[in-house]
Design a protein around this motif. Structure first.
Motif, mmCIF file in Angstrom:
data_model
loop_
_atom_site.group_PDB
_atom_site.id
_atom_site.type_symbol
_atom_site.label_atom_id
_atom_site.label_comp_id
_atom_site.label_asym_id
_atom_site.label_seq_id
_atom_site.Cartn_x
_atom_site.Cartn_y
_atom_site.Cartn_z
ATOM 1 N N ILE A 183 0.814 -1.215 0.000
ATOM 2 C CA ILE A 183 0.000 0.000 0.000
ATOM 3 C C ILE A 183 0.847 1.265 0.000
ATOM 4 N N GLN A 184 2.128 1.137 0.333
ATOM 5 C CA GLN A 184 2.987 2.317 0.306
ATOM 6 C C GLN A 184 4.456 1.905 0.227
ATOM 7 N N LYS A 185 5.226 2.715 -0.522
ATOM 8 C CA LYS A 185 6.670 2.541 -0.600
ATOM 9 C C LYS A 185 7.313 3.872 -0.222
ATOM 10 N N HIS B 182 16.576 0.091 13.116
ATOM 11 C CA HIS B 182 15.363 -0.150 13.882
ATOM 12 C C HIS B 182 14.168 0.266 13.049
ATOM 13 N N LEU B 183 13.167 -0.588 12.991
ATOM 14 C CA LEU B 183 11.982 -0.331 12.185
ATOM 15 C C LEU B 183 10.754 -0.685 13.004
ATOM 16 N N LEU B 184 9.761 0.215 13.022
ATOM 17 C CA LEU B 184 8.580 -0.023 13.845
ATOM 18 C C LEU B 184 7.372 0.655 13.236
ATOM 19 N N LEU B 185 6.210 0.029 13.410
ATOM 20 C CA LEU B 185 4.927 0.616 13.043
ATOM 21 C C LEU B 185 4.173 0.982 14.311
ATOM 22 N N SER B 186 3.382 2.055 14.257
ATOM 23 C CA SER B 186 2.520 2.391 15.386
ATOM 24 C C SER B 186 1.389 1.369 15.492
ATOM 25 N N GLU B 187 0.627 1.437 16.595
ATOM 26 C CA GLU B 187 -0.401 0.428 16.863
ATOM 27 C C GLU B 187 -1.389 0.285 15.708
ATOM 28 N N ASP B 188 -1.794 1.423 15.138
ATOM 29 C CA ASP B 188 -2.790 1.402 14.071
ATOM 30 C C ASP B 188 -2.181 1.378 12.677
ATOM 31 N N GLY B 189 -0.843 1.333 12.595
ATOM 32 C CA GLY B 189 -0.183 1.280 11.312
ATOM 33 C C GLY B 189 -0.088 2.604 10.588
ATOM 34 N N ARG B 190 -0.429 3.700 11.269
ATOM 35 C CA ARG B 190 -0.386 5.011 10.598
ATOM 36 C C ARG B 190 1.041 5.507 10.449
ATOM 37 N N TYR B 191 1.864 5.293 11.470
ATOM 38 C CA TYR B 191 3.222 5.820 11.465
ATOM 39 C C TYR B 191 4.242 4.695 11.293
ATOM 40 N N PHE C 243 7.541 8.589 9.526
ATOM 41 C CA PHE C 243 6.708 8.760 8.339
ATOM 42 C C PHE C 243 5.243 8.667 8.735
ATOM 43 N N ASP C 244 4.482 9.694 8.382
ATOM 44 C CA ASP C 244 3.038 9.690 8.570
ATOM 45 C C ASP C 244 2.420 9.180 7.267
ATOM 46 N N LEU C 245 1.972 7.927 7.254
ATOM 47 C CA LEU C 245 1.451 7.335 6.030
ATOM 48 C C LEU C 245 0.135 7.971 5.599
ATOM 49 N N GLU C 246 -0.615 8.507 6.552
ATOM 50 C CA GLU C 246 -1.904 9.111 6.221
ATOM 51 C C GLU C 246 -1.721 10.427 5.490
ATOM 52 N N ASN C 247 -0.813 11.262 5.994
ATOM 53 C CA ASN C 247 -0.592 12.579 5.386
ATOM 54 C C ASN C 247 0.645 12.614 4.501
ATOM 55 N N GLU C 248 1.344 11.478 4.409
ATOM 56 C CA GLU C 248 2.564 11.368 3.605
ATOM 57 C C GLU C 248 3.586 12.448 3.979
#
Length: 363
Positions: free
Chosen positions: A141-143, A156-165, A177-182
């Motif tokens: 869904i995103q690169k 180190h690589l991590l996603l927030s609980e809801d996968g937004r960050y 990275f804010d995936l919602e607002n890019e």
């Protein structure tokens, strides 16, 4: 008659051997036959090791507690049932779109609800990216380009609980990275970094004496946790936030400490019975209900002259050790995750991944 019986017995033996061969082929991909921990013999003998996989430094439970997601090889994620009686129900997805990518097996991440997973990918020699997949559709869904994936040392690589960050951290700086607002935010920092969208919080190691807690939206001033003693290995330290956002766990070379996020006060220190030593990849995680915390711990064995890796699970409220397991000699433990009902723990290592039964009963 005797010849017919001999021929019949021969056919029976051939059939039995064929069945055994089929079983071996079925289990070959998913089970470590040579593992001293579990494998088929361990399952029959009632070992607390439920299943072992040949590969997979990243492993976690899906919210249903009945399936795990793991890194299967350099190109693939696999979603598989914990109960291996249904070995053909696995779902696999990953890098089919690129024929020769370099996939950073050591760094994968998943949101708490496992709706999204991410990994570092180098589609060619010139670029490095973080790819984010939707687990339900198994689609990218995103690169995210220029993501530090090719930096030297541990990433180190991590996603927030809801996968937004998505947060990545290599060497001396952090990228959020804010995936919602890019949008992309870059800060100075070291070692493990975690992000909580529920708390609007970015947590990272500022230096060997300080943990910083920063509001993602910049609406509040920064908070600091001043550590009583310097971190031994900044690049390898493990951090985790409890599901309710109240506690921060720190694993520094096997020394586990719990901190209040609101005021930065020390809640407790959880020390293994034996003296621990720094090795690689300090990891720590909370159970879903926040009652337990799991971590890897390494002990130096003078007699064998080597490091032995363990996984420990502690009771957060009273600090009691609830469960422990010797994983192996000189084994790099890269992930620990407790199942939603606390009855299982998943362990990722450089030599494969495992699921163990614990003696913990949820109330």
């Amino acid at each position: 008659m005797k010849q017919r019986l001999l021929k019949l017995n021969k056919n029976v033996y051939v059939a039995i051997l064929a069945i055994l061969l089929i079983l071996i082929l079925v289990y070959k991909e998913s089970i470590v036959e040579t593992s001293h921990l579990c494998g088929l013999a361990g399952k029959l003998l009632g070992s607390d090791c439920l299943v072992a996989y040949k590969r997979g430094m990243y492993i976690d439970f899906l919210p249903d507690g009945q399936h795990i997601i793991r890194s299967k090889d350099g190109r693939t994620f696999a979603i598989q049932p914990v109960n291996l009686t249904n070995t053909f129900s696995s779902v696999e997805f990953g890098l089919e779109e690129h024929p020769f990518p370099e996939f950073y097996m050591r760094e994968h991440a998943g949101s708490s609800d496992l709706s999204r997973v991410a990994a570092c990918v180098s589609p060619d020699d010139q670029t490095d990216e973080i790819w984010v997949w939707d687990v339900e559709t198994q689609m990218v869904i995103q690169k995210i380009p220029d993501s530090n994936c090719k930096m030297e040392g541990r990433l180190h690589l991590l996603l927030s609980e809801d996968g937004r960050y998505v947060v990545s951290n290599a060497e001396e700086h952090i990228q959020l990275f804010d995936l919602e607002n890019e949008e992309r935010l870059i800060r100075e920092g070291k070692g493990q970094t975690i992000v909580s969208s529920a708390q609007d919080l970015l947590v990272f190691i500022a230096d060997e004496n300080t943990i910083k807690l920063v509001d993602i939206n910049g609406e509040e001033t920064e908070k600091e946790i001043l550590l009583p003693k310097p971190i031994e290995q900044v690049e390898d330290v493990g951090l985790a936030i409890s599901a309710n956002g109240s506690l921060l766990a720190l694993n520094d070379a096997g020394h586990i400490s719990l901190w209040q996020i609101t005021d930065g006060s020390l809640v407790s220190e959880l020390e293994p019975a034996q003296a621990s030593t720094g090795f690689l990849y300090d990891v720590v995680s909370f159970s879903e209900d926040g009652k337990f915390v799991a971590s890897n711990v390494y002990h130096w064995n003078d007699e064998e002259n080597l490091v032995i890796g363990y996984v420990y699970i502690w009771n957060v409220e009273n600090g009691d050790l609830q469960w422990q397991k010797r994983i192996g000699e000189s084994v790099i433990i890269t992930a620990v995750s407790i199942s939603p009902d606390n009855s299982l723990v998943a362990v990722g290592t450089g030599q494969g991944s495992f699921v163990f039964k614990t003696n913990i009963v949820s109330e």
